[in-house]
Scaffold this active site. Structure first.
Site, PDB file in Angstrom:
ATOM      1  N   GLU A 258       0.326  -1.231  -0.278  1.00  0.00           N
ATOM      2  CA  GLU A 258       0.297   0.199   0.277  1.00  0.00           C
ATOM      3  C   GLU A 258       0.612   1.334   0.597  1.00  0.00           C
ATOM      4  O   GLU A 258       1.573   1.418   0.988  1.00  0.00           O
ATOM      5  CB  GLU A 258      -0.809  -0.194   0.915  1.00  0.00           C
ATOM      6  CG  GLU A 258      -1.684  -0.982   1.543  1.00  0.00           C
ATOM      7  CD  GLU A 258      -2.744  -0.771   0.213  1.00  0.00           C
ATOM      8  OE1 GLU A 258      -3.157   0.276  -0.683  1.00  0.00           O
ATOM      9  OE2 GLU A 258      -3.368  -2.409  -0.085  1.00  0.00           O
ATOM     10  N   CYS A 292      -2.289   9.277   2.722  1.00  0.00           N
ATOM     11  CA  CYS A 292      -2.159   8.484   1.363  1.00  0.00           C
ATOM     12  C   CYS A 292      -3.301   8.927   0.452  1.00  0.00           C
ATOM     13  O   CYS A 292      -2.931   9.271  -0.849  1.00  0.00           O
ATOM     14  CB  CYS A 292      -1.435   7.145   1.209  1.00  0.00           C
ATOM     15  SG  CYS A 292      -3.162   6.412   2.137  1.00  0.00           S
TER      16      CYS A 292
HETATM   17  P1  NAP Z   1       8.690   5.393   4.151  1.00  0.00           P
HETATM   18  O1  NAP Z   1       9.469   6.483   4.651  1.00  0.00           O
HETATM   19  O2  NAP Z   1       7.990   4.642   3.153  1.00  0.00           O
HETATM   20  O3  NAP Z   1       8.436   4.696   5.557  1.00  0.00           O
HETATM   21  C1  NAP Z   1       7.465   3.216   6.137  1.00  0.00           C
HETATM   22  C2  NAP Z   1       7.583   2.783   6.906  1.00  0.00           C
HETATM   23  O4  NAP Z   1       8.807   1.750   5.871  1.00  0.00           O
HETATM   24  C3  NAP Z   1       8.283   2.712   8.133  1.00  0.00           C
HETATM   25  O5  NAP Z   1       7.865   1.561   8.898  1.00  0.00           O
HETATM   26  C4  NAP Z   1      10.110   3.169   7.932  1.00  0.00           C
HETATM   27  O6  NAP Z   1      10.758   2.532   8.847  1.00  0.00           O
HETATM   28  C5  NAP Z   1      10.094   1.921   6.902  1.00  0.00           C
HETATM   29  N1  NAP Z   1      11.614   2.346   6.394  1.00  0.00           N
HETATM   30  C6  NAP Z   1      12.100   2.751   5.747  1.00  0.00           C
HETATM   31  N2  NAP Z   1      13.023   2.057   4.850  1.00  0.00           N
HETATM   32  C7  NAP Z   1      13.465   0.179   4.855  1.00  0.00           C
HETATM   33  C8  NAP Z   1      13.581  -0.280   4.515  1.00  0.00           C
HETATM   34  N3  NAP Z   1      14.799   0.140   3.759  1.00  0.00           N
HETATM   35  N4  NAP Z   1      13.602  -1.840   4.502  1.00  0.00           N
HETATM   36  C9  NAP Z   1      12.051  -1.351   5.231  1.00  0.00           C
HETATM   37  N5  NAP Z   1      11.314  -0.960   5.313  1.00  0.00           N
HETATM   38  C10 NAP Z   1      11.845   0.286   5.455  1.00  0.00           C
HETATM   39  O7  NAP Z   1       6.948   6.728   4.803  1.00  0.00           O
HETATM   40  P2  NAP Z   1       6.652   7.334   5.553  1.00  0.00           P
HETATM   41  O8  NAP Z   1       7.174   8.479   5.355  1.00  0.00           O
HETATM   42  O9  NAP Z   1       6.075   6.621   6.373  1.00  0.00           O
HETATM   43  O10 NAP Z   1       4.806   7.490   5.095  1.00  0.00           O
HETATM   44  C11 NAP Z   1       4.434   8.238   4.103  1.00  0.00           C
HETATM   45  C12 NAP Z   1       4.344   7.435   2.664  1.00  0.00           C
HETATM   46  O11 NAP Z   1       3.006   6.188   2.922  1.00  0.00           O
HETATM   47  C13 NAP Z   1       4.051   8.007   1.895  1.00  0.00           C
HETATM   48  O12 NAP Z   1       4.003   7.879   0.961  1.00  0.00           O
HETATM   49  C14 NAP Z   1       2.057   7.913   2.105  1.00  0.00           C
HETATM   50  O13 NAP Z   1       1.384   7.734   0.511  1.00  0.00           O
HETATM   51  C15 NAP Z   1       1.857   6.103   2.407  1.00  0.00           C
HETATM   52  N6  NAP Z   1       1.196   5.150   2.712  1.00  0.00           N
HETATM   53  C16 NAP Z   1       0.000   5.034   2.078  1.00  0.00           C
HETATM   54  C17 NAP Z   1      -0.439   4.456   2.193  1.00  0.00           C
HETATM   55  C18 NAP Z   1      -1.615   3.679   1.859  1.00  0.00           C
HETATM   56  O14 NAP Z   1      -2.480   2.851   2.250  1.00  0.00           O
HETATM   57  N7  NAP Z   1      -1.777   3.529   0.222  1.00  0.00           N
HETATM   58  C19 NAP Z   1      -1.329   4.635   3.871  1.00  0.00           C
HETATM   59  C20 NAP Z   1      -0.437   5.856   4.563  1.00  0.00           C
HETATM   60  C21 NAP Z   1       0.675   6.002   4.242  1.00  0.00           C
HETATM   61  P3  NAP Z   1      11.712   3.809   9.300  1.00  0.00           P
HETATM   62  O15 NAP Z   1      10.440   5.342   9.731  1.00  0.00           O
HETATM   63  O16 NAP Z   1      12.685   3.226  10.771  1.00  0.00           O
HETATM   64  O17 NAP Z   1      11.951   4.623   8.515  1.00  0.00           O
END
Ligand code: NAP
Length: 493
Positions: A258, A292
């Site tokens: 997602e 999102c």
């Molecule tokens: P993110 O930077 O991609 O982080 C999401 C999760 O991934 C966090 O737990 C993060 O951990 C982890 N992560 C980071 N680097 C990783 C790696 N190399 N390997 C595995 N996991 C890793 O996203 P965010 O800034 O938290 O959230 C915002 C984004 O999420 C936006 O793009 C939004 O659209 C999207 N989103 C989508 C939905 C949906 O249902 N489609 C819902 C909500 C949000 P750390 O925090 O430790 O870096």
């Protein structure tokens, strides 16, 4: 560690693995900040790869017995989890306000969606065993049974931490899987350790739910590539999600992704203008735009354009800005972190440099980014073509439905969209033309319903959540055939 303490200042210093609160294998900790005050209120462990391994080993060991546990016993435990959520409403919403800058009305909404996730899991049924006669092999019956996939690794983001962790965790365990959960580093409590405490209070058996807190950059690779994980449920950005999918491919774990969005909000010349502007303001400014499926671009028919912009500005200025952890009346809080704020201000500046007009907002104090309305925008401007993920409302004019659709679809994303048009037949034609997983007519794009498939197309993800769609993600069909009469194998004399 006392499981009965759920306040922000309770003890959050240990990981939850195999039903035990345990120290991480290193002494490193991560400070957890209140984004309104920009002060740390507690800290959590920074797990290492060894801790990730221990969590997966516990989940793998616990899974067969959990899958064998009669369905009604599993259901009772998931019901207990729902009760624990309900019993701790005050502590949970306080934690959301403190850790995630969540205004009270939004904390209530997230709480309701999260309890809805657990409610939905209680009602999920993997399909009953199906028995069909084989059309291609005489005298054979085919039995199709649905088994849990095994161990599910869940990675969640910070914007709806409780809901987005439970959205995967509750159905996973209800269907007989076990879980390792890694919450976002900005929200390790409401996305992880709080859920572990509630699971412990609910009597979830040891090893069925395991929580490791730690930076994705440090433990993400091991988390995704661990051979025990059969599904990796990832909610977060498209950039990280694509890497996760590639890594999951190495162990053939199924990725459920997602990802990001860039929702268009189309206001046609047959819109009810005032209703559309209220919906538009909600869709842009709810939770400071950190959703999102929030509106990334307002596409407005040229005949309504000026009036719509004026109304949007009025609504943006009417929000009650403040610290949600101090004041329940606040409707607009801080953004989650500095990187987020800096990106938002850069998008606004670049959009103004490209020729847009600043109608209101545009600045930030601390992590409070002003609700911002930009007029005279085009689809190519920074605040429109990027997923800005904040309280910015770029407004783009269009002249006919064809142009509206071209603008709406001119994005790499395809998550959610919405259309304002009182003629529902015309609105439906527009909806059919939008490349997105979810389109809402006469509403704004922030919708989630446990009876409808949630997910996106294009760069917004793979797979769907909720109902029968999440059952597909979290179970494996298995074909068992019974040959009643001996077959003629044709190779023998
Ligand atoms: P993110 O930077 O991609 O982080 C999401 C999760 O991934 C966090 O737990 C993060 O951990 C982890 N992560 C980071 N680097 C990783 C790696 N190399 N390997 C595995 N996991 C890793 O996203 P965010 O800034 O938290 O959230 C915002 C984004 O999420 C936006 O793009 C939004 O659209 C999207 N989103 C989508 C939905 C949906 O249902 N489609 C819902 C909500 C949000 P750390 O925090 O430790 O870096």
């Amino acid at each position: 560690m006392s499981t009965h303490e759920l306040e922000p200042t309770a003890d959050w210093s240990q990981l939850y693995i195999d039903g035990e609160w345990c120290d991480a294998s290193s002494d490193e900790t991560i400070a957890v900040e209140n984004p309104s005050k920009r002060e740390a209120f507690t800290s959590v462990p920074a797990a290492s790869e060894a801790d990730v391994d221990a969590a997966y080993e516990a989940a793998e060991a616990a899974q067969p017995a959990w899958a064998e546990t009669p369905r009604d016993e599993r259901t009772e435990i998931v019901q207990n989890l729902r009760s624990q959520l309900n019993d701790h409403y005050d502590e949970i919403t306080t934690l959301l306000a403190t850790e995630a800058g969540t205004p009270s009305y939004r904390a209530t909404a997230e709480f309701a969606t999260a309890t809805g996730d657990v409610e939905m899991a209680l009602n999920l049924e993997a399909p009953d065993e199906e028995v069909r006669q084989s059309p291609s092999i005489p005298d054979k019956d085919n039995h199709v049974i649905y088994e849990p996939v095994g161990v599910v690794g869940i990675i969640s983001p910070w914007n709806f931490p409780l809901h987005l962790s439970l959205r995967a965790l509750a159905p996973a365990i209800a269907l007989g899987n076990t879980v390792v959960l890694k919450p976002a580093t900005d929200t390790p409590i409401t996305g992880g350790l709080l859920i572990a405490k509630l699971c412990e209070l609910a009597g979830v058996p040891d090893g069925v739910v395991n929580v490791v807190t730690g930076r994705g950059s440090a433990i993400g690779d091991r988390f995704v590539e661990h051979p025990a994980a059969r599904v990796i449920s990832f909610t977060g950005s498209t950039a990280v999600g694509k890497d996760v999918a590639g890594q999951a491919g190495r162990t053939l774990a199924q990725p459920a992704l997602e990802l990001g969005g860039n929702a268009p909000f189309i206001v046609t010349d047959e819109a009810d203008l005032e209703k559309a502007a209220r919906a538009g303001a909600f869709g842009s400014f709810f939770h400071q735009g950190q959703v999102c499926i929030s509106i990334n671009r307002h596409l407005v028919h040229e005949s309504l354009y000026d009036e719509y912009v004026d109304l949007l500005v009025e609504h943006a200025r009417s929000l009650t800005v403040g610290d949600p952890s101090e004041d329940d009346r606040v409707t607009f809080g801080p953004v989650q972190n500095e990187a987020q704020r800096d990106d938002l201000i850069e998008y606004v500046e670049a959009t103004l440099e490209a020729g847009a007009t600043l109608e209101t907002g545009g600045d930030a104090e601390g992590l409070f980014v002003e609700p911002t309305v930009l007029s005279g925008c085009t689809n190519e401007m920074a605040a429109a073509c990027n997923e800005h993920f904040g309280p910015i409302a770029p407004v783009i004019p269009f002249s006919d439905d064809q142009e509206a659709l071209e603008l709406a679809n001119d994005t790499e994303y395809g998550l959610s969209a919405a259309i304002q048009c009182e003629d529902e037949t015309r609105a439906r034609e527009l909806a059919d033309g939008i490349d997105a997983g979810m389109v809402h007519i006469n509403d704004q794009p922030i919708n989630e319903d446990h009876n409808a498939p949630f997910g996106g197309v294009k760069q917004s993800g793979l797979g769907r959540y909720h109902g029968e769609w999440i059952v597909d993600e979290l179970t494996e069909p298995k074909w068992i055939s019974v040959q009643h009469d001996e077959r003629d194998y044709l190779i023998f004399e």
